[in-house]
Design a protein around this motif. Structure first.
Motif, PDB file in Angstrom:
ATOM      1  N   GLN A  50       0.824  -1.195   0.000  1.00 20.40           N
ATOM      2  CA  GLN A  50       0.000   0.000   0.000  1.00 20.40           C
ATOM      3  C   GLN A  50       0.866   1.256   0.000  1.00 20.40           C
ATOM      4  N   GLN A  51       1.946   1.229   0.762  1.00 20.46           N
ATOM      5  CA  GLN A  51       2.815   2.399   0.865  1.00 20.46           C
ATOM      6  C   GLN A  51       3.787   2.513  -0.312  1.00 20.46           C
ATOM      7  N   TYR A  52       4.239   1.352  -0.816  1.00 19.51           N
ATOM      8  CA  TYR A  52       5.251   1.335  -1.871  1.00 19.51           C
ATOM      9  C   TYR A  52       4.836   0.351  -2.966  1.00 19.51           C
ATOM     10  N   PRO A  53       4.035   0.788  -3.915  1.00 20.95           N
ATOM     11  CA  PRO A  53       3.552  -0.121  -4.977  1.00 20.95           C
ATOM     12  C   PRO A  53       4.669  -0.797  -5.764  1.00 20.95           C
ATOM     13  N   LEU A  54       5.822  -0.119  -5.906  1.00 19.44           N
ATOM     14  CA  LEU A  54       6.914  -0.710  -6.665  1.00 19.44           C
ATOM     15  C   LEU A  54       7.557  -1.886  -5.931  1.00 19.44           C
ATOM     16  N   ALA A  55       7.253  -2.031  -4.647  1.00 14.84           N
ATOM     17  CA  ALA A  55       7.819  -3.150  -3.878  1.00 14.84           C
ATOM     18  C   ALA A  55       7.352  -4.493  -4.413  1.00 14.84           C
ATOM     19  N   ASN A  56       6.213  -4.495  -5.087  1.00 15.35           N
ATOM     20  CA  ASN A  56       5.687  -5.757  -5.609  1.00 15.35           C
ATOM     21  C   ASN A  56       6.639  -6.381  -6.633  1.00 15.35           C
ATOM     22  N   LYS A  57       7.205  -5.556  -7.503  1.00 11.70           N
ATOM     23  CA  LYS A  57       8.125  -6.090  -8.511  1.00 11.70           C
ATOM     24  C   LYS A  57       9.379  -6.658  -7.851  1.00 11.70           C
ATOM     25  N   SER A  58       9.864  -5.969  -6.826  1.00 12.87           N
ATOM     26  CA  SER A  58      11.034  -6.470  -6.105  1.00 12.87           C
ATOM     27  C   SER A  58      10.731  -7.808  -5.449  1.00 12.87           C
ATOM     28  N   LEU A  59       9.539  -7.926  -4.894  1.00  7.10           N
ATOM     29  CA  LEU A  59       9.156  -9.175  -4.243  1.00  7.10           C
ATOM     30  C   LEU A  59       9.043 -10.313  -5.250  1.00  7.10           C
ATOM     31  N   LEU A  60       8.542 -10.001  -6.444  1.00  5.72           N
ATOM     32  CA  LEU A  60       8.468 -11.025  -7.491  1.00  5.72           C
ATOM     33  C   LEU A  60       9.860 -11.557  -7.821  1.00  5.72           C
ATOM     34  N   THR A  61      10.825 -10.652  -7.926  1.00  4.56           N
ATOM     35  CA  THR A  61      12.196 -11.065  -8.227  1.00  4.56           C
ATOM     36  C   THR A  61      12.770 -11.917  -7.101  1.00  4.56           C
ATOM     37  N   ILE A  62      12.596 -11.447  -5.859  1.00  2.00           N
ATOM     38  CA  ILE A  62      13.097 -12.195  -4.705  1.00  2.00           C
ATOM     39  C   ILE A  62      12.431 -13.559  -4.622  1.00  2.00           C
ATOM     40  N   GLY A  63      11.106 -13.581  -4.813  1.00  2.00           N
ATOM     41  CA  GLY A  63      10.376 -14.843  -4.758  1.00  2.00           C
ATOM     42  C   GLY A  63      10.846 -15.825  -5.815  1.00  2.00           C
ATOM     43  N   GLY A  64      11.070 -15.331  -7.040  1.00  2.00           N
ATOM     44  CA  GLY A  64      11.543 -16.199  -8.112  1.00  2.00           C
ATOM     45  C   GLY A  64      12.904 -16.790  -7.811  1.00  2.00           C
ATOM     46  N   LEU A  65      13.817 -15.960  -7.314  1.00  2.00           N
ATOM     47  CA  LEU A  65      15.157 -16.442  -6.970  1.00  2.00           C
ATOM     48  C   LEU A  65      15.119 -17.441  -5.813  1.00  2.00           C
TER      49      LEU A  65
END
Length: 207
Positions: A66-81
């Motif tokens: 909610q506070q940082y919408p761009l965090a979702n893309k970072s989480l996708l990368t971390i999750g994939g790795l």
């Protein structure tokens, strides 16, 4: 009907519950060496511990997105790795010819509970699993209803899975059967995690 939408995420989480990690191995070893009652104490501790982990992970992720919408893309990368890392670990286990089950002797109900809770709360696999769950299934953080429902479902799933292990491994026969399935099970899960990890990283590139 909204609970049906959470079932894929719950299924992914259950795979992690049933594939051996520190919590599962502690429950199995306690059940073999100290009996069903101590094994059940481990299952209760794992359910309660996952309730705490789920609450922190899901509410924390909801606030972060909610506070940082761009965090979702970072989480996708971390999750994939992380999933690719899981894949490597599980496939490596499937190729190990020397796996064996140990036993933890003379654990009382109380000591088994507190030891299992400590293992759960300090297990890095739990944190990385939640990062992968949130990355793969953002619906788990979509609104208070989904968050609370998935917290409860996760805790029940953890308790149920470990209770099954406690029941099975209080019988000596189960350890032989389990070891015969241990390596192929890890190999199958490892390949599945590779697929999910690759899929997440491709989605990140296309975002």
């Amino acid at each position: 009907m909204y609970l049906l939408n959470l079932l894929p995420a719950l299924g992914f989480l259950m795979i992690n519950v049933f594939v051996p990690g520190p919590n599962v191995l502690n429950t199995i070893a306690t059940s073999i060496g100290s009996g069903y009652r101590s094994g059940l104490a481990c299952a209760i501790a794992c359910g309660f511990g996952l309730l705490l982990w789920a609450t922190a992970a899901l509410f924390g992720a909801a606030v972060l997105f909610q506070q940082y919408p761009l965090a979702n893309k970072s989480l996708l990368t971390i999750g994939g790795l992380l999933l690719l890392y899981f894949s490597f670990k599980y496939i490596k286990r499937s190729l190990d010819q020397h796996e064996e089950l140990l036993s933890i002797q003379d654990q009382s109900y109380t000591s088994a509970f507190w030891k299992a809770l400590l293992v759960m709360m300090t297990n890095p696999k739990v944190l990385t699993t939640w990062l992968a769950v949130i990355a793969l299934f953002p619906i788990t953080t979509d609104g208070i209803q989904n968050i609370l429902s998935f917290i409860i479902l996760s805790a029940l799933a953890s308790f149920s899975g470990h209770a099954i292990f406690a029941t099975l491994f209080s019988s000596k026969v189960a350890s032989t059967i389990y070891l015969s399935l241990y390596r192929p099970l890890n190999g199958i899960v490892g390949m599945g995690f590779f697929f999910y990890g690759f899929k997440l990283l491709i989605r990140t590139l296309g975002a």
